[in-house]
Design a protein around this motif. Structure first.
Motif, PDB file in Angstrom:
ATOM      1  N   UNK A  32      50.669  29.939  40.636  1.00  0.00           N
ATOM      2  CA  UNK A  32      51.172  30.918  41.813  1.00  0.00           C
ATOM      3  C   UNK A  32      51.099  30.863  43.069  1.00  0.00           C
ATOM      4  N   UNK A  33      51.926  30.988  44.185  1.00  0.00           N
ATOM      5  CA  UNK A  33      51.129  31.166  45.091  1.00  0.00           C
ATOM      6  C   UNK A  33      51.080  32.209  45.885  1.00  0.00           C
ATOM      7  N   UNK A  34      50.102  33.079  46.690  1.00  0.00           N
ATOM      8  CA  UNK A  34      50.841  34.114  46.709  1.00  0.00           C
ATOM      9  C   UNK A  34      50.958  34.809  48.257  1.00  0.00           C
ATOM     10  N   UNK A  35      51.815  35.840  48.031  1.00  0.00           N
ATOM     11  CA  UNK A  35      52.515  36.375  49.500  1.00  0.00           C
ATOM     12  C   UNK A  35      51.109  36.570  50.534  1.00  0.00           C
ATOM     13  N   UNK A  36      51.564  36.675  51.072  1.00  0.00           N
ATOM     14  CA  UNK A  36      50.093  37.173  52.715  1.00  0.00           C
ATOM     15  C   UNK A  36      49.486  37.977  51.689  1.00  0.00           C
ATOM     16  N   UNK A  37      48.413  37.843  52.447  1.00  0.00           N
ATOM     17  CA  UNK A  37      47.810  39.943  51.807  1.00  0.00           C
ATOM     18  C   UNK A  37      48.069  40.617  52.719  1.00  0.00           C
ATOM     19  N   UNK A  38      48.184  41.826  51.226  1.00  0.00           N
ATOM     20  CA  UNK A  38      48.547  43.100  52.871  1.00  0.00           C
ATOM     21  C   UNK A  38      47.227  43.346  53.521  1.00  0.00           C
ATOM     22  N   UNK A  39      47.772  44.560  54.974  1.00  0.00           N
ATOM     23  CA  UNK A  39      46.906  45.443  55.150  1.00  0.00           C
ATOM     24  C   UNK A  39      45.442  45.703  54.964  1.00  0.00           C
ATOM     25  N   UNK A  40      44.482  45.777  54.861  1.00  0.00           N
ATOM     26  CA  UNK A  40      43.040  46.016  54.521  1.00  0.00           C
ATOM     27  C   UNK A  40      42.894  47.561  54.778  1.00  0.00           C
ATOM     28  N   UNK A  41      43.049  48.626  54.120  1.00  0.00           N
ATOM     29  CA  UNK A  41      41.689  49.951  53.975  1.00  0.00           C
ATOM     30  C   UNK A  41      40.518  49.793  54.032  1.00  0.00           C
ATOM     31  N   UNK A  42      40.135  48.705  53.715  1.00  0.00           N
ATOM     32  CA  UNK A  42      38.599  48.905  53.687  1.00  0.00           C
ATOM     33  C   UNK A  42      37.487  49.660  53.039  1.00  0.00           C
ATOM     34  N   UNK A  43      38.119  50.470  51.253  1.00  0.00           N
ATOM     35  CA  UNK A  43      37.940  51.091  51.125  1.00  0.00           C
ATOM     36  C   UNK A  43      37.330  50.659  49.701  1.00  0.00           C
ATOM     37  N   UNK A  44      37.141  49.555  48.702  1.00  0.00           N
ATOM     38  CA  UNK A  44      35.794  49.591  48.173  1.00  0.00           C
ATOM     39  C   UNK A  44      34.220  49.758  47.808  1.00  0.00           C
ATOM     40  N   UNK A  45      34.474  50.197  47.166  1.00  0.00           N
ATOM     41  CA  UNK A  45      32.803  50.337  47.734  1.00  0.00           C
ATOM     42  C   UNK A  45      32.057  49.073  47.937  1.00  0.00           C
ATOM     43  N   UNK A  46      30.813  48.513  48.403  1.00  0.00           N
ATOM     44  CA  UNK A  46      30.296  47.884  48.619  1.00  0.00           C
ATOM     45  C   UNK A  46      29.574  47.747  47.052  1.00  0.00           C
ATOM     46  N   UNK A  47      29.687  45.922  46.637  1.00  0.00           N
ATOM     47  CA  UNK A  47      28.690  45.636  45.219  1.00  0.00           C
ATOM     48  C   UNK A  47      27.775  45.347  46.195  1.00  0.00           C
ATOM     49  N   UNK A  48      26.446  45.927  45.440  1.00  0.00           N
ATOM     50  CA  UNK A  48      24.998  45.118  46.411  1.00  0.00           C
ATOM     51  C   UNK A  48      24.703  45.065  44.908  1.00  0.00           C
ATOM     52  N   UNK A  49      24.008  43.287  44.789  1.00  0.00           N
ATOM     53  CA  UNK A  49      23.366  42.556  44.053  1.00  0.00           C
ATOM     54  C   UNK A  49      22.205  42.962  43.508  1.00  0.00           C
ATOM     55  N   UNK A  50      22.436  42.817  42.550  1.00  0.00           N
ATOM     56  CA  UNK A  50      21.072  43.328  41.655  1.00  0.00           C
ATOM     57  C   UNK A  50      20.068  43.029  42.239  1.00  0.00           C
ATOM     58  N   UNK A  51      18.389  43.652  42.179  1.00  0.00           N
ATOM     59  CA  UNK A  51      17.433  42.982  42.752  1.00  0.00           C
ATOM     60  C   UNK A  51      16.482  42.153  41.679  1.00  0.00           C
ATOM     61  N   UNK A  52      16.116  40.668  42.038  1.00  0.00           N
ATOM     62  CA  UNK A  52      15.229  40.780  40.964  1.00  0.00           C
ATOM     63  C   UNK A  52      13.981  39.911  41.609  1.00  0.00           C
ATOM     64  N   UNK A  53      13.155  40.984  40.727  1.00  0.00           N
ATOM     65  CA  UNK A  53      11.613  40.966  41.710  1.00  0.00           C
ATOM     66  C   UNK A  53      10.311  41.622  40.951  1.00  0.00           C
ATOM     67  N   UNK A  54       9.998  39.827  39.734  1.00  0.00           N
ATOM     68  CA  UNK A  54       9.300  40.583  38.710  1.00  0.00           C
ATOM     69  C   UNK A  54       8.074  40.688  39.322  1.00  0.00           C
ATOM     70  N   UNK A  55       6.902  41.920  38.494  1.00  0.00           N
ATOM     71  CA  UNK A  55       5.930  42.119  38.600  1.00  0.00           C
ATOM     72  C   UNK A  55       5.532  40.404  38.349  1.00  0.00           C
ATOM     73  N   UNK A  56       3.916  40.650  38.933  1.00  0.00           N
ATOM     74  CA  UNK A  56       2.332  39.068  38.743  1.00  0.00           C
ATOM     75  C   UNK A  56       2.799  39.450  37.003  1.00  0.00           C
TER      76      UNK A  56
END
Length: 490
Positions: A32-56
């Protein structure tokens, strides 16, 4: 990750994986081919990837577990998309380690097909590199280990199966790998607060939110009109400090980003692929081709509201103006340390007198030096720890870039490209030659090869790739030019 978690994720992959193959990109099903994307308001909170930092652990080893599996994500709000990810349905955690650490990885493959995990930018033995020879079968696992011995840098990890890398990355398999060395103490370092990962990707999506397009068709495969940052569409980041460190990764299949802020504020480039620069470089634009990374410092004042964009570069892989992410600053910002005058950069790479010169011609979309990739052919043999000059000629009328596994290099000269800083991936514009001072590592292995290739993934998968081994000096002429190994994954 314990066994129960692994089995539950594997069970999820058994159902979602089927949906992904039925509805995913290039499947041959009705789209199902899309319509052109709508104008952005840049309002969605940025996801920060979880940190994998194991102890020794008591034996001094830091152990990481990654599982590749198929799931579902909402790349567009309210519209489920079949995606692949590490330890989640899309992208992967940010791994972190320090120079001198012994690291041990357990990579489990719960995908419906074989894949690999390449540690892009890591200095490590070829058997641990995760290239196309280290395939992990569906249901199998791989357990590479090595000692981290390189300067602080922003590296990343992603699949590298020959002929399928474009598809696997496009579906979502990618993540950052931060290396620390304890020397960059004057730079922002609070992950997710003032030290922010930004993984840039473009997608084509149907009106139902499904991945669209074929990563292996056309001159570049995928040049999408929907931009994701860390898997977030239409993103916004709330700034709480007067200066922010952005770790930028271009994880797109082919798109080049020509980055600038809408108010044309200036910022400071402090790091490239292989580590920090000798000093901050002030600029108001930055180019990133696929696979490249950069670290920048951006200053903010209370009440700032500014957008980071990719501007039309007038190039085949950098067309159109695209809004990427909005930065909104609060009324009060925590103070930031002063901008450092110098940085703890790694030593410059200087070719010795009489350094070996090798020439590589990128031609069409499927060959280097007139030969497409052959998994059984060793193209080059290099003495360990050598510093050589590699000349990379783009003889075509289209853009390419060039990535070398394991090494660090510095650009000696290049058209339309700044020099300085350690890198592992470089833009090679049409009808130009880029000269590189290449520093090879100390890892001798006459059997297991490293790769060099165009990192526009449609070109890499099509055959614009070669193989080299690094060996004890003086033994170069004794090394077979055919691959006889069996890989180290299972």
């Amino acid at each position: 990750m314990n066994r129960r978690t692994f089995l539950s994720l594997a069970a999820l992959s058994g159902t979602a994986g089927t949906a992904g193959l039925a509805a995913g990109c290039g499947s041959g099903t009705r789209q199902h081919h899309p319509e052109p994307p709508p104008p952005l308001d840049l309002s969605n909170p940025l996801r920060i990837p979880p940190l994998l930092d194991p102890a020794r652990e008591p034996d001094g080893v830091r152990r990481y577990e990654l599982i590749m599996f198929a799931g579902q994500s909402e790349l567009l709000p309210g519209k489920p998309t079949a995606t692949w990810g590490f330890n989640g349905s899309y992208l992967g955690p940010t791994l972190r380690a320090s120079r001198g650490d012994q690291v041990a990885m357990t990579v489990r493959n719960a995908l419906p097909e074989a894949s690999t995990v390449h540690w892009h930018g890591m200095r490590l033995p070829a058997a641990m590199d995760g290239g196309p020879h280290q395939l992990i079968a569906s249901g199998g696992q791989w357990t590479p280990s090595w000692t981290v011995d390189q300067p602080a840098a922003t590296t990343w990890y992603h699949p590298h199966p020959h002929g399928a890398t474009a598809k696997h990355i496009y579906r979502g398999l990618a993540g950052l790998f931060i290396v620390d060395d304890g020397l960059d103490t004057e730079l922002p370092a609070a992950y997710g607060t003032d030290d922010i990962p930004l993984i840039l990707q473009d997608k084509k999506l149907t009106d139902r939110g499904r991945l669209d397009g074929d990563p292996l068709k056309g001159p570049f495969g995928i040049l999408g009109d929907r931009i994701l940052i860390n898997g977030t569409y239409n993103p916004r980041f709330t700034v709480t400090t007067a200066r922010v460190r952005l770790r930028l990764l271009n994880a797109s299949n082919a798109r080049m980003y020509h980055l600038a802020f809408t108010d044309r504020r200036r910022f400071h480039l402090v790091g490239t692929d292989g580590g920090l620069l000798p000093a901050p470089v002030e600029t108001d634009t930055l180019d990133l081709t696929p696979g490249e990374r950069a670290e920048i410092l951006v200053g903010f004042t209370p009440g700032d509201n500014v957008v980071l964009r990719s501007l039309d570069r007038g190039l085949d892989i950098a067309m159109g103006d695209l809004d990427l992410i909005r930065f909104v600053a609060g009324d009060q910002l925590a103070p930031a340390p002063a901008l450092p005058a110098t940085l703890p950069a790694p030593p410059p790479i200087v070719p010795p007198a009489g350094a070996r010169v090798r020439h590589f011609t990128l031609s069409g979309r499927d060959s280097i030096n007139g030969r497409p990739m052959d998994m059984k052919r060793i193209d080059e043999v290099v003495p360990v720890s050598a510093v050589e000059i590699w000349e990379v000629e783009n003889s075509t009328g289209t853009s390419h870039n060039f990535h070398i596994h394991e090494v660090a290099f510095q650009v000696l000269d290049a058209a339309d490209r700044p020099t300085g800083g350690h890198k592992d991936t470089v833009f090679t514009p049409a009808h130009t030659t880029v000269r590189l001072a290449v520093q090879f590592g100390p890892f001798s292995d006459p059997v297991e090869p490293y790769m060099y290739h165009c990192h526009l993934l449609r070109h890499e998968d099509g055959g614009m790739m070669g193989q080299f081994v690094t060996v004890v000096p003086g033994t170069e002429n004794t090394v077979p030019r055919s691959y006889a190994g069996v890989g180290h994954a299972h």
